[in-house]
Design a protein around this motif. Structure first.
Motif, PDB file in Angstrom:
ATOM      1  N   ARG A  36     -63.907  26.184  -0.548  1.00 12.59           N
ATOM      2  CA  ARG A  36     -65.200  26.859  -0.344  1.00 12.59           C
ATOM      3  C   ARG A  36     -66.296  25.849  -0.068  1.00 12.59           C
ATOM      4  NH1 ARG A  36     -63.801  30.847  -5.003  1.00 12.59           N
ATOM      5  NH2 ARG A  36     -62.849  32.516  -3.790  1.00 12.59           N
ATOM      6  N   LEU A  37     -66.246  24.683  -0.712  1.00  9.07           N
ATOM      7  CA  LEU A  37     -67.270  23.654  -0.492  1.00  9.07           C
ATOM      8  C   LEU A  37     -67.099  22.983   0.865  1.00  9.07           C
ATOM      9  CD1 LEU A  37     -67.296  21.926  -4.015  1.00  9.07           C
ATOM     10  CD2 LEU A  37     -68.919  23.593  -3.119  1.00  9.07           C
ATOM     11  N   VAL A  38     -65.863  22.765   1.258  1.00  9.55           N
ATOM     12  CA  VAL A  38     -65.547  22.051   2.504  1.00  9.55           C
ATOM     13  C   VAL A  38     -65.803  22.935   3.737  1.00  9.55           C
ATOM     14  CG1 VAL A  38     -63.477  21.327   3.809  1.00  9.55           C
ATOM     15  CG2 VAL A  38     -63.895  20.398   1.516  1.00  9.55           C
ATOM     16  N   ASP A  39     -65.598  24.232   3.574  1.00  7.95           N
ATOM     17  CA  ASP A  39     -65.549  25.166   4.707  1.00  7.95           C
ATOM     18  C   ASP A  39     -66.754  25.090   5.644  1.00  7.95           C
ATOM     19  OD1 ASP A  39     -64.213  27.294   6.114  1.00  7.95           O
ATOM     20  OD2 ASP A  39     -65.661  28.693   5.264  1.00  7.95           O
ATOM     21  N   GLY A  40     -67.947  24.956   5.088  1.00  8.31           N
ATOM     22  CA  GLY A  40     -69.145  24.977   5.925  1.00  8.31           C
ATOM     23  C   GLY A  40     -69.461  23.649   6.584  1.00  8.31           C
ATOM     24  N   HIS A  41     -68.691  22.620   6.271  1.00 11.31           N
ATOM     25  CA  HIS A  41     -69.063  21.271   6.723  1.00 11.31           C
ATOM     26  C   HIS A  41     -67.974  20.555   7.513  1.00 11.31           C
ATOM     27  CE1 HIS A  41     -72.575  21.546   4.136  1.00 11.31           C
ATOM     28  NE2 HIS A  41     -71.771  22.056   3.232  1.00 11.31           N
ATOM     29  N   CYS A  42     -66.739  20.980   7.356  1.00 13.81           N
ATOM     30  CA  CYS A  42     -65.633  20.244   7.985  1.00 13.81           C
ATOM     31  C   CYS A  42     -64.952  21.102   9.047  1.00 13.81           C
ATOM     32  CB  CYS A  42     -64.591  19.845   6.935  1.00 13.81           C
ATOM     33  SG  CYS A  42     -65.235  18.647   5.756  1.00 13.81           S
ATOM     34  N   ASP A  43     -64.370  20.442  10.033  1.00 12.43           N
ATOM     35  CA  ASP A  43     -63.598  21.148  11.064  1.00 12.43           C
ATOM     36  C   ASP A  43     -62.201  21.479  10.554  1.00 12.43           C
ATOM     37  OD1 ASP A  43     -65.558  20.846  13.310  1.00 12.43           O
ATOM     38  OD2 ASP A  43     -65.277  18.741  12.787  1.00 12.43           O
ATOM     39  N   ILE A  44     -61.647  20.572   9.736  1.00  6.38           N
ATOM     40  CA  ILE A  44     -60.278  20.758   9.227  1.00  6.38           C
ATOM     41  C   ILE A  44     -60.245  20.497   7.724  1.00  6.38           C
ATOM     42  CG2 ILE A  44     -57.889  19.930   9.333  1.00  6.38           C
ATOM     43  CD1 ILE A  44     -58.356  19.076  12.213  1.00  6.38           C
ATOM     44  N   ALA A  45     -59.603  21.404   6.975  1.00  2.21           N
ATOM     45  CA  ALA A  45     -59.288  21.171   5.560  1.00  2.21           C
ATOM     46  C   ALA A  45     -57.804  20.812   5.522  1.00  2.21           C
ATOM     47  CB  ALA A  45     -59.571  22.431   4.751  1.00  2.21           C
ATOM     48  N   LEU A  46     -57.519  19.558   5.249  1.00  3.36           N
ATOM     49  CA  LEU A  46     -56.130  19.089   5.267  1.00  3.36           C
ATOM     50  C   LEU A  46     -55.508  19.235   3.883  1.00  3.36           C
ATOM     51  CD1 LEU A  46     -53.631  17.538   6.334  1.00  3.36           C
ATOM     52  CD2 LEU A  46     -54.863  15.412   5.797  1.00  3.36           C
ATOM     53  N   VAL A  47     -54.506  20.104   3.793  1.00  5.67           N
ATOM     54  CA  VAL A  47     -53.742  20.193   2.547  1.00  5.67           C
ATOM     55  C   VAL A  47     -52.695  19.087   2.643  1.00  5.67           C
ATOM     56  CG1 VAL A  47     -52.464  21.722   1.009  1.00  5.67           C
ATOM     57  CG2 VAL A  47     -54.144  22.683   2.608  1.00  5.67           C
ATOM     58  N   GLY A  48     -53.125  17.887   2.263  1.00  2.14           N
ATOM     59  CA  GLY A  48     -52.278  16.708   2.420  1.00  2.14           C
ATOM     60  C   GLY A  48     -51.268  16.620   1.281  1.00  2.14           C
ATOM     61  N   ASP A  49     -50.156  15.929   1.569  1.00  2.00           N
ATOM     62  CA  ASP A  49     -49.191  15.730   0.480  1.00  2.00           C
ATOM     63  C   ASP A  49     -49.722  14.705  -0.527  1.00  2.00           C
ATOM     64  OD1 ASP A  49     -48.909  13.508   2.077  1.00  2.00           O
ATOM     65  OD2 ASP A  49     -46.722  13.594   2.200  1.00  2.00           O
ATOM     66  N   SER A  50     -50.881  14.109  -0.232  1.00  2.00           N
ATOM     67  CA  SER A  50     -51.562  13.289  -1.240  1.00  2.00           C
ATOM     68  C   SER A  50     -51.858  14.113  -2.485  1.00  2.00           C
ATOM     69  CB  SER A  50     -52.858  12.704  -0.662  1.00  2.00           C
ATOM     70  OG  SER A  50     -53.654  13.729  -0.083  1.00  2.00           O
ATOM     71  N   VAL A  51     -51.784  15.450  -2.381  1.00  2.00           N
ATOM     72  CA  VAL A  51     -51.972  16.315  -3.553  1.00  2.00           C
ATOM     73  C   VAL A  51     -51.079  15.873  -4.717  1.00  2.00           C
ATOM     74  CG1 VAL A  51     -50.245  18.076  -2.856  1.00  2.00           C
ATOM     75  CG2 VAL A  51     -52.158  18.723  -4.321  1.00  2.00           C
ATOM     76  N   GLY A  52     -49.900  15.364  -4.397  1.00  2.00           N
ATOM     77  CA  GLY A  52     -48.971  14.939  -5.457  1.00  2.00           C
ATOM     78  C   GLY A  52     -49.550  13.816  -6.299  1.00  2.00           C
ATOM     79  N   MET A  53     -50.208  12.861  -5.623  1.00  2.00           N
ATOM     80  CA  MET A  53     -50.788  11.732  -6.342  1.00  2.00           C
ATOM     81  C   MET A  53     -52.145  12.121  -6.952  1.00  2.00           C
ATOM     82  SD  MET A  53     -49.795   8.837  -3.497  1.00  2.00           S
ATOM     83  CE  MET A  53     -50.058   7.351  -4.463  1.00  2.00           C
ATOM     84  N   VAL A  54     -52.936  12.871  -6.176  1.00  2.00           N
ATOM     85  CA  VAL A  54     -54.323  13.135  -6.573  1.00  2.00           C
ATOM     86  C   VAL A  54     -54.394  14.160  -7.715  1.00  2.00           C
ATOM     87  CG1 VAL A  54     -56.528  14.064  -5.753  1.00  2.00           C
ATOM     88  CG2 VAL A  54     -55.206  12.531  -4.283  1.00  2.00           C
ATOM     89  N   LEU A  55     -53.669  15.248  -7.594  1.00  2.00           N
ATOM     90  CA  LEU A  55     -53.772  16.321  -8.600  1.00  2.00           C
ATOM     91  C   LEU A  55     -52.616  16.352  -9.589  1.00  2.00           C
ATOM     92  CD1 LEU A  55     -55.184  19.504  -6.832  1.00  2.00           C
ATOM     93  CD2 LEU A  55     -56.391  17.565  -7.820  1.00  2.00           C
ATOM     94  N   HIS A  56     -51.458  15.793  -9.197  1.00  2.00           N
ATOM     95  CA  HIS A  56     -50.287  15.921 -10.075  1.00  2.00           C
ATOM     96  C   HIS A  56     -49.869  14.594 -10.707  1.00  2.00           C
ATOM     97  CE1 HIS A  56     -49.445  20.143  -8.938  1.00  2.00           C
ATOM     98  NE2 HIS A  56     -49.950  19.779  -7.778  1.00  2.00           N
ATOM     99  N   GLY A  57     -50.614  13.505 -10.418  1.00  2.00           N
ATOM    100  CA  GLY A  57     -50.337  12.228 -11.069  1.00  2.00           C
ATOM    101  C   GLY A  57     -49.038  11.567 -10.660  1.00  2.00           C
ATOM    102  N   MET A  58     -48.505  11.948  -9.493  1.00  2.00           N
ATOM    103  CA  MET A  58     -47.251  11.317  -9.045  1.00  2.00           C
ATOM    104  C   MET A  58     -47.525   9.886  -8.568  1.00  2.00           C
ATOM    105  SD  MET A  58     -45.556  14.411  -6.869  1.00  2.00           S
ATOM    106  CE  MET A  58     -44.766  15.800  -7.658  1.00  2.00           C
ATOM    107  N   PRO A  59     -46.519   8.994  -8.632  1.00  2.00           N
ATOM    108  CA  PRO A  59     -46.740   7.606  -8.203  1.00  2.00           C
ATOM    109  C   PRO A  59     -46.770   7.435  -6.684  1.00  2.00           C
ATOM    110  CG  PRO A  59     -44.485   7.920  -8.976  1.00  2.00           C
ATOM    111  CD  PRO A  59     -45.200   9.214  -9.236  1.00  2.00           C
TER     112      PRO A  59
END
Ligand code: KIV
Length: 277
Positions: A36-59
């Motif tokens: 919701r925060l990104v939507d009005g400002h960015c062309d692309i919201a990338l659901v990157g696999d970095s999610v594993g490191m950023v949100l799930h603490g993977m190495p």
């Protein structure tokens, strides 16, 4: 959104058409509130696999599964009205060949509603990219440093210096010829980035690749300063939210221990006051 954005959700052909015009703005996004925060400002919201490191603490990103990408992709889609969702194919979900890639890309798109996928790899992925794009799966390629190959690369290194430059240029040309609608250049040296951007007819989107790209992408938690102990050279911190959050948590903990929270206004009376006549 920019003046060049359509009055409907952005689609891969809109991104392709932005080559050489206003820079494309991309941030990773993993949750509905952030979408919701990104939507009005960015062309692309990338659901990157970095999610594993950023949100799930993977190495690394290697443990990320297709089910995780679908879960986060669906959450992001619920928060978007204009920006285009783009979802990473995770490690092990596409490298066997075009059929495996198609099966999993189609699942990602069907179960999330996202209009495009991203995959890592250059010339060796060209056949797969061509197979997907011919069958209704728009693909953004990702070359230079490809984090899913961290173990073969030997670390999160700059890719494309000296002897490697011709190979990275060849990767860029191969993914374009295969039908990719754009390409991420990660940790590619600035001179080579400029040459690739000038040579290609599709947009280049850089991360740690200098200003000469057609767009930029960052991991949103990095640019918001969520991590106090992680400061890569290519990230500019636009806020210090990690520090702010920790201060707020410390104040809450002190308030609870001192019985300063909750205060009277946070509680509920035992009886409902009669309406004033
Ligand atoms: O997963 C990710 O966050 C990415 C960006 C770094 C481009 O692929």
């Amino acid at each position: 959104m920019s003046a060049n954005s359509p009055a409907r959700p952005v689609l891969p052909p809109d991104i392709r058409a932005r080559k050489g015009t206003q820079p494309l703005v991309v941030l990773t996004t993993y949750t509905t509130p952030m979408a919701r925060l990104v939507d009005g400002h960015c062309d692309i919201a990338l659901v990157g696999d970095s999610v594993g490191m950023v949100l799930h603490g993977m190495p690394s990103t290697l443990g990320v599964t297709l089910d995780m990408m679908i879960l986060h992709g669906r959450a992001v889609m619920r928060g978007l009205t204009r920006a285009m969702a783009l979802i990473d194919l995770p490690f092990g979900s596409y490298e066997e060949g075009p059929q495996q890639a198609y099966r999993n890309a189609a699942r990602l798109m069907a179960e999330t509603g996202a209009p495009a996928v991203k995959l890592e790899g250059g010339a060796h992925m060209a056949e797969t990219i061509a197979f997907l794009t011919a069958r209704g799966v728009p693909v953004m390629a990702h070359i230079g440093l490809t984090p899913q190959s961290v173990n073969t690369l030997g670390g999160y290194k700059v890719v494309g210096r000296e002897g490697e430059a011709d190979r990275v240029m060849a990767d860029a040309l191969a993914v374009q010829a295969a039908g990719a609608f754009a390409v991420v250049l990660e940790k590619v040296p600035v001179g080579l980035t400029a040459r690739i951007t000038k040579t290609l007819e599709i947009p280049t989107i850089g991360i740690g690749a200098g200003v000469e790209c057609d767009g930029q992408v960052l991991v949103v938690d990095d640019m918001l300063g969520m991590f106090t102990d992680f400061r890569p050279k290519f990230v500019k911190r636009y806020a210090d939210l990690g520090k702010l959050a920790e201060q707020a948590i410390a104040t809450y903990a002190a308030d609870v221990r001192a019985r300063a929270f909750p205060a009277a206004e946070h509680g509920f009376a035992d009886t409902v006051p009669k309406a004033v006549q």
